[in-house]
Design a protein around this motif. Structure first.
Motif, short mmCIF file in Angstrom:
data_model
loop_
_atom_site.label_atom_id
_atom_site.label_comp_id
_atom_site.label_asym_id
_atom_site.label_seq_id
_atom_site.Cartn_x
_atom_site.Cartn_y
_atom_site.Cartn_z
N ILE A 29 0.84 -1.21 0.00
CA ILE A 29 0.00 0.00 0.00
C ILE A 29 0.87 1.25 0.00
N LYS A 30 1.93 1.25 0.82
CA LYS A 30 2.82 2.40 0.86
C LYS A 30 3.49 2.62 -0.49
N LEU A 36 1.65 7.07 -6.58
CA LEU A 36 0.62 8.05 -6.90
C LEU A 36 1.09 9.47 -6.58
N HIS A 37 1.82 9.62 -5.49
CA HIS A 37 2.33 10.94 -5.11
C HIS A 37 3.33 11.45 -6.15
N GLN A 41 2.83 14.81 -8.56
CA GLN A 41 3.79 15.90 -8.66
C GLN A 41 4.31 16.08 -10.08
N SER A 42 4.29 15.00 -10.86
CA SER A 42 4.81 15.09 -12.22
C SER A 42 3.83 15.77 -13.18
#
Length: 206
Positions: A29-30, A36-37, A41-42
């Protein structure tokens, strides 16, 4: 007697594997969240990402609002209308349907009614499909004519208001006293019968 040690070893192995599942799942999950983070940001600078989120929310909100405001209609297709043998000519029947009688519904203006669009749509409120879906009677393939230039359902016409000089939506007797029985795309018209719409109970805001 060698079976018991084997079972003990098997149980211990299974327990150790089960203990590893929560930690492995959490690491998975991490990893997904981290990916996704990075993807978020991209997408560009912060203001662009905020605008993207607002645009998506606006599109979804618009779509949901259209669904919420869509009229509650009974969808039905009529291919043929048959009439009881009442001895009426077509002109007499049309005259009964659309001759103005001076009755109004909440003072609605005729031009306003025939040009009103549904919320968040360019579809006309008084279209044939909508009016039929609300229980009003419209002939299949009906077209505007001299008695019914707005192509409205049976019993809805127009008259001139002497005070304002504007045309008002006229409600004739035929609106409530013309009925139909429908079966497999065929309508049996009963002139003088009971209508199925509740026009006489209309209130402001409905």
């Amino acid at each position: 007697m060698t079976v018991i040690p084997f079972l003990r070893k098997l149980c211990a192995t299974l327990l150790s594997k089960l203990k590893c599942i929560p930690s492995a799942l959490w690491r998975w999950i991490k990893g997904i969240m981290r990916s996704l983070h990075i993807l978020w940001q991209s997408l560009g600078p912060r203001w662009l990402r905020v605008m993207l989120v607002l645009s998506v929310a606006l599109v979804i909100g618009w779509h949901q609002a259209k669904i919420f405001l869509a009229p509650n209609l009974t969808r039905e297709t009529i291919y043929e209308v048959r009439y009881l043998n009442e001895g009426w000519t077509p002109f007499q029947r049309q005259s009964f349907y659309y001759t103005p009688q001076g009755t109004e519904l909440l003072g609605i203006e005729y031009q306003w009614f025939i040009n009103l669009e549904l919320p968040l749509s360019d579809e006309m409120l008084a279209s044939a499909d909508n009016m039929r879906g609300w229980g009003f009677i419209i002939d299949p393939g009906q077209r505007p004519d001299n008695l019914n230039p707005g192509n409205l359902p049976v019993g809805l016409g127009r008259h001139l208001d002497p005070k304002s000089g504007k045309e008002r939506l006229d409600i004739g007797c035929a609106a409530c006293h013309t009925g139909e029985l429908h079966y497999q795309g065929t309508a049996l018209r009963v002139d003088g019968g009971q209508a199925v719409q509740s026009l006489s109970n209309a209130k402001r805001g409905e």
